[in-house]
Enzyme design. Structure first.
Site, mmCIF file in Angstrom:
data_model
loop_
_atom_site.group_PDB
_atom_site.id
_atom_site.type_symbol
_atom_site.label_atom_id
_atom_site.label_comp_id
_atom_site.label_asym_id
_atom_site.label_seq_id
_atom_site.Cartn_x
_atom_site.Cartn_y
_atom_site.Cartn_z
ATOM 1 N N ALA A 167 10.641 28.485 64.516
ATOM 2 C CA ALA A 167 10.657 27.304 65.381
ATOM 3 C C ALA A 167 11.264 26.158 64.578
ATOM 4 O O ALA A 167 10.865 25.920 63.432
ATOM 5 C CB ALA A 167 9.242 26.948 65.833
ATOM 6 N N TRP A 169 10.897 23.023 64.588
ATOM 7 C CA TRP A 169 9.976 21.957 64.194
ATOM 8 C C TRP A 169 9.001 22.387 63.092
ATOM 9 O O TRP A 169 8.278 21.542 62.539
ATOM 10 C CB TRP A 169 9.167 21.478 65.391
ATOM 11 C CG TRP A 169 8.462 22.603 66.132
ATOM 12 C CD1 TRP A 169 8.903 23.238 67.245
ATOM 13 C CD2 TRP A 169 7.222 23.221 65.766
ATOM 14 N NE1 TRP A 169 8.012 24.212 67.624
ATOM 15 C CE2 TRP A 169 6.967 24.229 66.736
ATOM 16 C CE3 TRP A 169 6.300 23.035 64.750
ATOM 17 C CZ2 TRP A 169 5.838 25.034 66.694
ATOM 18 C CZ3 TRP A 169 5.164 23.839 64.701
ATOM 19 C CH2 TRP A 169 4.940 24.817 65.667
ATOM 20 N N CYS A 170 8.998 23.662 62.763
ATOM 21 C CA CYS A 170 8.009 24.216 61.837
ATOM 22 C C CYS A 170 8.402 23.949 60.384
ATOM 23 O O CYS A 170 9.529 24.248 59.962
ATOM 24 C CB CYS A 170 7.852 25.712 62.089
ATOM 25 S SG CYS A 170 6.893 26.583 60.837
ATOM 26 N N TYR A 171 7.473 23.416 59.611
ATOM 27 C CA TYR A 171 7.719 23.134 58.195
ATOM 28 C C TYR A 171 8.036 24.412 57.433
ATOM 29 O O TYR A 171 8.988 24.458 56.634
ATOM 30 C CB TYR A 171 6.486 22.437 57.599
ATOM 31 C CG TYR A 171 6.490 22.368 56.089
ATOM 32 C CD1 TYR A 171 7.245 21.421 55.418
ATOM 33 C CD2 TYR A 171 5.726 23.263 55.332
ATOM 34 C CE1 TYR A 171 7.256 21.347 54.037
ATOM 35 C CE2 TYR A 171 5.728 23.204 53.946
ATOM 36 C CZ TYR A 171 6.488 22.258 53.303
ATOM 37 O OH TYR A 171 6.496 22.200 51.930
ATOM 38 N N SER A 320 2.992 28.144 60.760
ATOM 39 C CA SER A 320 2.658 27.040 61.653
ATOM 40 C C SER A 320 2.381 27.602 63.038
ATOM 41 O O SER A 320 2.888 28.665 63.411
ATOM 42 C CB SER A 320 3.808 26.026 61.723
ATOM 43 O OG SER A 320 4.064 25.473 60.450
#
Length: 477
Positions: A167, A169-171, A320
């Site tokens: 994803a 947005w995932c760190y 995440s």
């Protein structure tokens, strides 16, 4: 010397001359009534003797099971993957145990709560996953981007297809990206997809291909899946048997893992020998991926006898989760405190107390489903107040403990939260306990009462007989 006549004068039970006695209907009626009364009184005394009498007291808890309490449970989560399902325990004294596995078993289940295979083994947990420090300066991509329309084509084309479900947005996805793309370029150069055709590294953006990710039971990002075909292919509704990768995420570790996957597979156009590649190089970093999106969690935990929490949620130190997509709906098959009570023992106790055990497993069979009408980020909480009940029976002069059980009340709620959704069980034990003692009646008391009833009835018959004789004597006169 006292004469015989003087002794006879104190006789309380003097004989009546036979010629003064005569059977009558009134006497017969009185005799029948008296006999029925005697039988009734005897039955009442016998029933009172056989009836169990108990006394209930409330005392300070003096449990014999020490400072810890066992909690047994069997809970099914239709939308929580066994891959990340974690059982945690905490209490007011500062205890905080995460991801308990020793006494816990997990089984992948479908939406009908039916198991889809054998027990799911999480395998060894790496304390810290190594990430690379690479930065993709060129901005190029070495892995192939897959979509729902071409995923099956690639999974059937290559013997080994390794997919990074991520994803943006995932760190952790962003930390993996440079190493993943660099490893994909190296593998592409060493094992050309056109000439060699044994392995391909790909990726799927789960924010764009949500259905594809759900079909592969992706709940944490990034999730690296290893898809196989050929001798390792298992048909299961059109999907391949595949594994999850949990190893280090730096370029060197990824490349070594991919080469170890390719080593036992022969090329179609030519055979390439790989030296110094142990066969078990990836056994500790890959495990079977969950075969379904749900999980049944069963087992037990031991907690201190202080207010605390039993929590079940998705947990990972290197993944995440999208909290809006997490659904912790669950069905409770069993939830109880204390040691399990044998059915035979429970039946003996119910002979004394028919109402005992009704709250021993109060949550059993109840469903707590979030149908999304409440919204996303929903935590389901259960508030349990626990009281110990002890049943003691007395036989002769000794006491025998029949049962020690914990009963509880339960109040449940669904509420939105800004944190990761969780299934929480808040428990609080009472410092007091209920002591139920059986008080048996003595046999001598039963005999005494029975004899007293018999004497009373005999006296009533004697009085009624005297009255009848007097009546007959008056008639004869």
């Amino acid at each position: 010397m006292v004469s015989t006549n003087k002794l006879k004068s104190v006789d309380f039970y003097r004989k009546i001359p036979r010629d003064l006695t005569e059977a009558s209907l009134s006497g017969a009626g009185l005799s029948i009534v008296a006999a029925l009364v005697m039988m009734f009184l005897f039955g009442m005394e016998l029933n009172n003797y056989l009836t169990v009498n108990t006394s209930t007291t409330v005392i300070v808890d003096n449990s014999s099971d020490g400072e810890f309490l066992r909690i047994d449970f069997n809970i099914s989560f239709p939308s929580l993957s066994c891959e990340f399902a974690s059982v945690d325990v905490s209490d007011v004294l500062g205890t905080n145990r995460l991801n308990i596995t020793k006494t816990i078993r997990k089984f992948s289940i479908d939406h009908d709560l039916k198991p889809t295979g054998s027990e799911f083994h999480s395998g060894p947990v790496l304390h810290q996953i190594k990430h690379g420090d690479e930065v993709d300066e060129e901005g190029g991509e070495g892995s192939v981007s897959l979509k729902a329309h071409n995923f099956d084509q690639y999974s059937h084309q290559y013997p080994i297809l390794v997919v990074n479900f991520f994803a943006p947005w995932c760190y952790w996805s962003n930390r993996l990206k440079p190493s993943w793309e660099k490893a994909a370029k190296i593998i592409r150069e060493r094992y050309d997809p056109e000439m060699d055709g044994r392995i391909l590294l790909a990726k799927v953006d789960c924010t764009e291909e949500g259905d594809l990710c759900r079909r592969n039971h992706i709940q944490g990002y990034p999730s690296i899946r290893i898809f196989r075909k050929g001798s390792n292919l298992r048909e299961d509704h059109g999907r391949h048997d595949h594994e999850s990768y949990y190893g280090d995420r730096d370029t060197e570790s990824l490349v070594k893992t991919m080469e170890a996957l390719v080593a036992p597979i022969a090329m179609e156009s030519q055979r390439q020998a790989l030296e110094h590649k142990p066969e078990n190089a990836t056994q500790h970093v890959k495990r079977p991926a969950p075969s379904a999106g749900g999980c049944r969690i069963e087992g037990y935990v031991r907690v201190k006898k202080v207010p605390g929490n039993l929590m079940i949620s998705a947990l990972s130190g290197a993944h995440s989760f999208d909290s809006k997509q997490m659904n912790l709906s669950h069905v409770i098959s069993h939830f109880s405190f204390g040691m399990k009570v044998l059915p035979r023992v429970m039946s003996d106790v119910k002979r004394l107390l028919p109402y005992i055990g009704r709250s021993h497993d109060k949550l059993n069979g109840r469903s707590f489903i979030n149908h999304r009408d409440v919204g996303a980020n929903v935590t389901i909480e259960h508030y349990l107040q626990v009281v110990k009940t002890e049943v003691v029976t007395r036989r002769s002069s000794s006491e025998r403990k029949l049962i020690e059980e914990y009963e509880y009340t339960a109040h449940s709620s669904l509420s939105q939260t800004v944190y990761m959704p969780t299934a929480k069980f808040h428990f609080e034990l009472s410092p007091m306990q209920v002591l139920i003692t059986e008080n048996p009646k003595s046999f001598s008391h039963f005999i005494t009462n029975t004899e007293a009833d018999a004497v009373a009835d005999s006296f009533s018959l004697w009085v009624s007989g005297g009255w009848d004789i007097g009546f007959n004597f008056a008639q004869h006169s």
